[in-house]
Scaffold this active site. Structure first.
Site, PDB file in Angstrom:
ATOM      1  CG  ASP A 114      -1.701   1.218   1.424  1.00  0.00           C
ATOM      2  OD1 ASP A 114      -2.427   1.594   0.482  1.00  0.00           O
ATOM      3  OD2 ASP A 114      -1.582   1.844   2.492  1.00  0.00           O
TER       4      ASP A 114
ATOM      5  CG  ASP B 217      -1.634   7.795   0.123  1.00  0.00           C
ATOM      6  OD1 ASP B 217      -1.718   9.023   0.193  1.00  0.00           O
ATOM      7  OD2 ASP B 217      -1.457   7.179  -0.945  1.00  0.00           O
TER       8      ASP B 217
ATOM      9  CG  ASP C 116      -2.223   2.095   6.210  1.00  0.00           C
ATOM     10  OD1 ASP C 116      -2.589   1.676   5.094  1.00  0.00           O
ATOM     11  OD2 ASP C 116      -2.592   3.185   6.681  1.00  0.00           O
TER      12      ASP C 116
END
Length: 220
Positions: A9, A11, A170
């Site tokens: 991922d 961001d 995240d």
């Protein structure tokens, strides 16, 4: 190592982009003569892509009507194109972690809900584009995470079976995406996840940084 490719991922996992996003949202809201949002609010709003971010910025009691949302999206895109990458910061261990993962010889890819118009420039401006053999953005496939299509697209581009891919993210959306695609998933605890803490029980491992993820993957 049992993994044959790694997807990341963007961001909240590799880069802390909230300052860029908050500035674009500030400029958008000012242009629309709407009340401002704090950076803490923007941090909670991130995770489901640009349209949802703009909608959340414009939602106080009820969602914005279609016309206002369209104006907001257009304004945000214009302002974000200018500020994208200017204020973004690497999370601790990301630079070293990416270099270490690259040294394994495994193909690496980014899978993000950020539109392609912003993903490429962000990777270039922060100097990490060269690490990735494939980049899948929020508009690369007809569906965005947590639908498995973006992750399956990345695995196909890397020539690896999804069962042999490790996804590192995240948020709960990364976990759901990986589960839907049949991939293993490690999570970092420092990202966004819409303001909710991640639990180790929800993923295959909760790792402090990318270096820890690599050491754990060697023993998996």
């Amino acid at each position: 190592m049992k993994f044959r490719s790694i997807t990341f991922d963007l961001d909240g996992t590799l880069l802390d982009t909230v300052a860029d996003l908050a500035e674009a949202c500030r400029l958008m809201l000012a242009e629309l003569e709407a009340p401002p949002r704090s950076e803490a609010e923007i941090r909670r709003f991130v995770g489901r892509g640009m349209v949802v971010l703009v909608e959340r910025c414009l939602t106080w009691t009820t969602p914005p009507d279609a016309a206002l949302l369209a104006r907001g999206i257009a304004a945000f895109q214009r302002h974000y194109a200018t500020v994208n990458g200017r204020l973004a910061q690497f999370f601790p261990g990301v630079r070293e972690g990416l270099a270490a993962w690259q040294a394994t010889g495994l193909p690496l890819a980014v899978v993000t809900n950020k539109p392609a118009a912003f993903t490429g420039p962000l990777l270039e401006r922060t100097g990490i584009a060269h690490y990735f053999s494939a980049v899948v953005s929020g508009d690369t496939t007809p569906h965005r995470k947590p639908h498995p299509a973006p992750l399956l697209h990345a695995c196909a581009a890397l020539g690896v079976d999804p069962a042999a891919n490790l996804h590192i993210g995240d948020s709960k959306h990364d976990i759901e995406t990986a589960r839907n695609a049949g991939c293993a998933v490690y999570c970092v605890p420092y990202g966004y996840n819409e303001g909710e803490p991640l639990r180790a029980a929800d993923c295959d491992a909760l790792v402090a940084d990318l270096g820890v993820a690599l050491r754990l993957a060697h023993s998996a």
